[in-house]
Every structure is written in C-alpha cells, then in structure tokens.
Design a protein around this motif. Structure first.
Motif, PDB file in Angstrom:
ATOM      1  N   GLY A 143      23.897  12.240 -44.027  1.00 17.19           N
ATOM      2  CA  GLY A 143      23.162  11.768 -42.880  1.00 17.19           C
ATOM      3  C   GLY A 143      22.483  10.592 -42.856  1.00 17.19           C
ATOM      4  O   GLY A 143      22.501   9.837 -43.946  1.00 17.19           O
ATOM      5  N   GLU A 144      22.496   9.940 -41.876  1.00 16.90           N
ATOM      6  CA  GLU A 144      22.118   8.680 -41.396  1.00 16.90           C
ATOM      7  C   GLU A 144      20.853   8.479 -40.493  1.00 16.90           C
ATOM      8  O   GLU A 144      21.260   8.890 -39.512  1.00 16.90           O
ATOM      9  CB  GLU A 144      23.090   7.756 -41.341  1.00 16.90           C
ATOM     10  N   ILE A 145      19.794   8.202 -40.865  1.00 16.86           N
ATOM     11  CA  ILE A 145      18.675   8.008 -39.624  1.00 16.86           C
ATOM     12  C   ILE A 145      18.849   6.453 -39.226  1.00 16.86           C
ATOM     13  O   ILE A 145      18.200   5.613 -40.068  1.00 16.86           O
ATOM     14  CB  ILE A 145      17.314   8.472 -40.317  1.00 16.86           C
ATOM     15  N   LEU A 146      19.071   6.277 -38.104  1.00 17.50           N
ATOM     16  CA  LEU A 146      19.369   4.857 -37.601  1.00 17.50           C
ATOM     17  C   LEU A 146      18.274   4.443 -37.243  1.00 17.50           C
ATOM     18  O   LEU A 146      17.894   3.164 -36.975  1.00 17.50           O
ATOM     19  CB  LEU A 146      20.467   4.933 -36.583  1.00 17.50           C
ATOM     20  N   GLU A 147      17.369   5.367 -36.438  1.00 18.80           N
ATOM     21  CA  GLU A 147      16.108   5.088 -35.899  1.00 18.80           C
ATOM     22  C   GLU A 147      15.280   6.227 -35.422  1.00 18.80           C
ATOM     23  O   GLU A 147      15.854   7.161 -35.298  1.00 18.80           O
ATOM     24  CB  GLU A 147      16.171   4.241 -34.684  1.00 18.80           C
ATOM     25  N   TYR A 148      14.031   5.932 -35.579  1.00 21.62           N
ATOM     26  CA  TYR A 148      12.898   7.103 -35.080  1.00 21.62           C
ATOM     27  C   TYR A 148      11.659   6.362 -34.477  1.00 21.62           C
ATOM     28  O   TYR A 148      10.954   5.695 -35.170  1.00 21.62           O
ATOM     29  CB  TYR A 148      12.543   8.184 -36.212  1.00 21.62           C
ATOM     30  N   GLN A 149      11.492   6.544 -33.205  1.00 23.64           N
ATOM     31  CA  GLN A 149      10.331   6.011 -32.493  1.00 23.64           C
ATOM     32  C   GLN A 149      10.011   7.050 -31.499  1.00 23.64           C
ATOM     33  O   GLN A 149      10.690   7.852 -30.942  1.00 23.64           O
ATOM     34  CB  GLN A 149      10.734   4.698 -32.005  1.00 23.64           C
ATOM     35  N   PRO A 150       8.761   6.737 -30.939  1.00 22.14           N
ATOM     36  CA  PRO A 150       8.099   7.382 -29.900  1.00 22.14           C
ATOM     37  C   PRO A 150       8.786   6.667 -28.551  1.00 22.14           C
ATOM     38  O   PRO A 150       8.974   5.683 -28.479  1.00 22.14           O
ATOM     39  CB  PRO A 150       6.638   7.319 -29.833  1.00 22.14           C
ATOM     40  N   ILE A 151       9.044   7.882 -27.559  1.00 24.81           N
ATOM     41  CA  ILE A 151       9.315   7.210 -26.222  1.00 24.81           C
ATOM     42  C   ILE A 151       8.495   8.437 -25.406  1.00 24.81           C
ATOM     43  O   ILE A 151       8.594   9.511 -25.141  1.00 24.81           O
ATOM     44  CB  ILE A 151      10.879   7.602 -25.931  1.00 24.81           C
ATOM     45  N   TYR A 152       7.371   7.656 -24.980  1.00 23.27           N
ATOM     46  CA  TYR A 152       6.385   8.519 -23.973  1.00 23.27           C
ATOM     47  C   TYR A 152       5.889   9.681 -24.493  1.00 23.27           C
ATOM     48  O   TYR A 152       5.565  10.580 -24.146  1.00 23.27           O
ATOM     49  CB  TYR A 152       7.085   8.635 -22.760  1.00 23.27           C
ATOM     50  N   GLY A 153       5.654   9.770 -26.013  1.00 28.81           N
ATOM     51  CA  GLY A 153       5.063  10.641 -26.645  1.00 28.81           C
ATOM     52  C   GLY A 153       6.049  11.610 -27.228  1.00 28.81           C
ATOM     53  O   GLY A 153       5.642  12.203 -28.224  1.00 28.81           O
ATOM     54  N   SER A 154       7.182  11.666 -26.955  1.00 33.24           N
ATOM     55  CA  SER A 154       8.394  12.576 -27.612  1.00 33.24           C
ATOM     56  C   SER A 154       9.012  11.953 -28.828  1.00 33.24           C
ATOM     57  O   SER A 154       8.691  10.490 -29.027  1.00 33.24           O
ATOM     58  CB  SER A 154       9.521  12.721 -26.515  1.00 33.24           C
ATOM     59  N   GLY A 155       9.396  12.508 -29.764  1.00 40.13           N
ATOM     60  CA  GLY A 155      10.221  11.962 -30.837  1.00 40.13           C
ATOM     61  C   GLY A 155      11.705  11.636 -30.605  1.00 40.13           C
ATOM     62  O   GLY A 155      12.335  12.312 -30.536  1.00 40.13           O
ATOM     63  N   LEU A 189      17.761  16.238 -41.983  1.00 39.45           N
ATOM     64  CA  LEU A 189      19.122  15.637 -41.508  1.00 39.45           C
ATOM     65  C   LEU A 189      19.546  14.469 -42.367  1.00 39.45           C
ATOM     66  O   LEU A 189      20.654  14.097 -42.502  1.00 39.45           O
ATOM     67  CB  LEU A 189      18.768  15.223 -40.314  1.00 39.45           C
ATOM     68  N   GLU A 190      18.548  13.693 -42.866  1.00 33.24           N
ATOM     69  CA  GLU A 190      18.867  12.529 -43.758  1.00 33.24           C
ATOM     70  C   GLU A 190      19.754  13.064 -44.999  1.00 33.24           C
ATOM     71  O   GLU A 190      20.608  12.415 -45.495  1.00 33.24           O
ATOM     72  CB  GLU A 190      17.756  11.696 -44.173  1.00 33.24           C
ATOM     73  N   ALA A 191      19.338  14.062 -45.418  1.00 32.46           N
ATOM     74  CA  ALA A 191      19.887  14.661 -46.760  1.00 32.46           C
ATOM     75  C   ALA A 191      21.206  15.263 -46.269  1.00 32.46           C
ATOM     76  O   ALA A 191      21.798  15.813 -47.232  1.00 32.46           O
ATOM     77  CB  ALA A 191      19.013  15.660 -47.410  1.00 32.46           C
ATOM     78  N   GLY A 192      21.633  15.564 -45.152  1.00 31.39           N
ATOM     79  CA  GLY A 192      22.834  15.934 -44.606  1.00 31.39           C
ATOM     80  C   GLY A 192      22.666  17.499 -44.627  1.00 31.39           C
ATOM     81  O   GLY A 192      23.881  18.180 -44.592  1.00 31.39           O
ATOM     82  N   ARG A 193      21.613  18.104 -44.608  1.00 28.96           N
ATOM     83  CA  ARG A 193      21.326  19.527 -44.481  1.00 28.96           C
ATOM     84  C   ARG A 193      21.307  19.962 -43.067  1.00 28.96           C
ATOM     85  O   ARG A 193      20.281  20.653 -42.612  1.00 28.96           O
ATOM     86  CB  ARG A 193      19.992  19.892 -45.345  1.00 28.96           C
ATOM     87  N   LEU A 194      22.376  19.964 -42.363  1.00 26.27           N
ATOM     88  CA  LEU A 194      22.585  20.443 -41.058  1.00 26.27           C
ATOM     89  C   LEU A 194      22.363  21.805 -40.720  1.00 26.27           C
ATOM     90  O   LEU A 194      21.650  22.247 -40.014  1.00 26.27           O
ATOM     91  CB  LEU A 194      23.953  19.809 -40.225  1.00 26.27           C
ATOM     92  N   GLY A 216      23.047  10.410 -37.472  1.00 26.58           N
ATOM     93  CA  GLY A 216      24.253  10.395 -37.632  1.00 26.58           C
ATOM     94  C   GLY A 216      24.671  11.229 -38.811  1.00 26.58           C
ATOM     95  O   GLY A 216      23.956  11.472 -39.677  1.00 26.58           O
ATOM     96  N   LEU A 217      25.649  12.177 -38.725  1.00 29.34           N
ATOM     97  CA  LEU A 217      26.260  13.131 -39.530  1.00 29.34           C
ATOM     98  C   LEU A 217      27.693  12.891 -39.652  1.00 29.34           C
ATOM     99  O   LEU A 217      28.476  13.134 -38.834  1.00 29.34           O
ATOM    100  CB  LEU A 217      25.611  14.656 -39.226  1.00 29.34           C
ATOM    101  N   THR A 218      28.057  12.863 -41.089  1.00 29.80           N
ATOM    102  CA  THR A 218      29.426  12.697 -41.354  1.00 29.80           C
ATOM    103  C   THR A 218      29.940  13.674 -42.280  1.00 29.80           C
ATOM    104  O   THR A 218      29.034  14.116 -43.514  1.00 29.80           O
ATOM    105  CB  THR A 218      29.810  11.254 -42.018  1.00 29.80           C
ATOM    106  N   PRO A 219      30.892  14.375 -42.001  1.00 33.32           N
ATOM    107  CA  PRO A 219      31.183  15.513 -43.113  1.00 33.32           C
ATOM    108  C   PRO A 219      31.604  15.009 -44.300  1.00 33.32           C
ATOM    109  O   PRO A 219      32.125  13.773 -44.582  1.00 33.32           O
ATOM    110  CB  PRO A 219      32.430  15.952 -42.463  1.00 33.32           C
ATOM    111  N   ALA A 220      31.086  15.663 -45.462  1.00 34.23           N
ATOM    112  CA  ALA A 220      31.293  14.964 -46.982  1.00 34.23           C
ATOM    113  C   ALA A 220      31.856  16.028 -47.738  1.00 34.23           C
ATOM    114  O   ALA A 220      32.138  17.322 -47.569  1.00 34.23           O
ATOM    115  CB  ALA A 220      30.051  14.697 -47.296  1.00 34.23           C
ATOM    116  N   ALA A 221      32.206  15.774 -48.859  1.00 32.47           N
ATOM    117  CA  ALA A 221      33.001  16.559 -49.745  1.00 32.47           C
ATOM    118  C   ALA A 221      32.126  17.458 -50.450  1.00 32.47           C
ATOM    119  O   ALA A 221      32.302  18.582 -51.028  1.00 32.47           O
ATOM    120  CB  ALA A 221      33.884  15.758 -50.897  1.00 32.47           C
TER     121      ALA A 221
END
Length: 319
Positions: free
Chosen positions: A254-266, A209-214, A271-276
């Motif tokens: 792609g932009e990873i604004l945050e990643y954390q556990p919430i009660y065990g889940s990921g 996702l960070e690489a924009g590979r949706l 964010g994903l923005t169309p690019a040329a």
C-alpha cells in the motif's frame, strides 16, 4: 494477472477547477499527478473505474459510448464552474462486462447515447490521471441497493471479462473516505475534516490500506461506515469491488500518496500493488460468492444468513 494495480481516488470537482484555493487541495491534485505518471509507466490496456458518484437503482450500468463528450457541471458545487470532457471508452470490453455480469445472475446493461451525463467522479479522475485518453476506460455505476455479495460478484465479473479478452487493467475506485460535507459555505482556507471522529476513523482505515490489507479493509468497511459516514451506503462498496477485481487477500503493498480534507470529506489518494507476501494474514471469514443468488437483507441488519456484520476494533493487532 489481469489487474496489475489498484487505486482509491477522490472525485470532487475542486481538484480540477480550484486546486489552488487551499494548500491541501493542491497537495491532493499533485498526488493525482503522481498517479498519472505511475499509470503511464505500467503495461496496461484499460482503466476499470467504479464510481460512487454514479448511483444506479436497477442493477448495474456500464458506459459503452466509445467517445462520450459533453460539458459537466457538478450538482453540489455548480458555482465552481464547468468541466468540458471527451472520454475514450472500451465499448467492446464494456459489452463483455455486461455479459459476464449477467452470466453471474446480475442485472446489468450498457449505456450508449449522446449526452448521457457522465458523473463528476469519473470526469474528474479521467481528466487528472488520463487527460490525453491514452488508455480507454470502462466505467461502472454503484448500485445503491446492492449488498456485499452482489458487489463482490460485480468485481469478479469485471475480472472475468478482462481475462476473456486478455487485457491488463488498472482498477480505480472513485470515492471519499469519510463523506460528511460542510453544511454551510466555507472559506476554502478554513477547510477541515468534518469531525474529529471522522478524522480518527479515516486514519485507522488508511493504516489498513498502507499496510496492504485490502481484504481486511473491505471486510471492515461496514463498521467504518457506521462510525465515520452519513447514510450514503454506496460509499463503502468500492472496497468490496476493488478487493474482488484485484483478488480478495492482504497480498498488497500500500502507498498513501496524500490525504486531506476537501469540503469536510476525507480525500485520500491510495495505491495498491499486488505483492508476493501479505503484510498480515488477518482476513475475516465471510462468504465469497461467485454467482449472485439474490438480496439477503444484509444492509437491513439480518445476520442469520452467514453474511455477518463484524464489530471489531480496527487498531487491535495480533502479535
């Protein structure tokens, strides 16, 4: 372009009710605040929300009550408290979405009655990224039996409805990455991703996702589901829907604004923005239907109809 930005957002109630109980939860809440500011800066007309927290069994349900209002209590974490809400829904677009879905042979209907229980994910995301209802929303359910083909058609129907009404949207998939919750009550300060395997696969998926590979992420979501999730089939479908409504390619930033556990889940805020230009041209060759032609038993393991399940290493890259 009808869909100018896409997000993958978590929807657990901790982000509204107890964000200060854990430093990671607080970081996710702050990332959601950033999303709110990013959306404010966009020239868009509506939020298109696909929520895995709203399961449907017969077809696809689309919220069409112009102003749903109630007090929500999460069915899993009711001890955390209640969330009063009042949303603003684009009922006209919701009805158009049903029409385009039905034209593509999907079963779809609007929901419009006082007291209908809006799901946790939609309430949480709306409260955090659109708290003043500046933008109307359209919320669609996640059908627990739909396969990839049906979900792709659902995304294309959303895009067609937007284009017919000349509206620009932000597409939001409300979901977690790994979805294993802790089986026993924990102290919030001791929260962590449920298992090391979940953590490793979450990180691999975030690399895509960070690489924009949706599209690559969407194509490989079944493999990810097998490796990092319990049997909650709905949770990997939002990537099919998101790729479909935005455009099935790797042409994104792609932009990873945050990643954390919430009660065990990921819990990831992405964010994903169309690019040329695509980050990598590695889309897989799998069917891209425009009209739904019926269940093909993909989830049951039948791979004789062209909807082949792929079993590849996520971290192997071609030069």
């Amino acid at each position: 372009m009808s869909c100018v930005k896409g997000y993958v957002l978590p929807g657990l109630p901790h982000l509204v009710l107890t964000p200060d109980a854990n430093p990671g939860w607080k970081k996710v809440r702050q990332a959601m605040d950033k999303v709110r500011e990013q959306i404010k800066a966009l020239d868009v007309d509506v939020l298109m929300i696909y929520s895995t927290y709203w399961p449907s069994v017969i077809g696809h349900q689309i919220q069409a009550n112009p102003s749903p209002e109630w007090v929500h209590v999460d069915d899993e974490f009711h001890a955390l408290g209640s969330i009063p809400y009042k949303l603003r829904i684009d009922a006209e677009l919701a009805k158009a979405y049903v029409d385009t879905a039905r034209a593509r042979k999907l079963t779809a209907r609007t929901i419009n009655y006082q007291g209908f229980p809006v799901d946790t994910g939609s309430v949480v995301v709306s409260k955090l990224v659109n708290p003043d209802n500046r933008l109307p929303a359209v919320i669609v359910s996640s059908n627990i039996y739909s396969d990839r083909a049906e979900t792709l058609v659902l995304g294309k129907a959303a895009r067609e409805a937007l284009e017919k009404q000349g509206k620009r949207a932000v597409a939001i998939a409300v979901t977690s990455l790994s979805n294993r919750l802790h089986e026993h009550k924990i102290d919030p300060k001791d929260d962590k991703i449920h298992s090391l395997k979940d953590q490793e696969w979450n990180q691999k998926f975030l690399e895509f996702l960070e690489a924009g590979r949706l599209e690559d992420a969407a194509q490989l979501s079944r493999q990810f589901h097998r490796e990092a999730r319990v049997n909650k089939v709905a949770n990997f479908k939002p990537f099919w829907w998101l790729a479909s409504i935005m455009g099935q390619s790797n042409l994104y930033t792609g932009e990873i604004l945050e990643y954390q556990p919430i009660y065990g889940s990921g819990a990831a805020v992405v964010g994903l923005t169309p690019a040329a230009r695509a980050a990598r041209d590695l889309e897989f060759d799998e069917a891209d239907p425009d009209v739904y032609s019926g269940e093909r038993n993909v989830l049951g393991g039948n791979t004789t109809d062209g909807d082949v399940e792929l079993d590849v290493e996520l971290d192997v890259e071609k030069p």
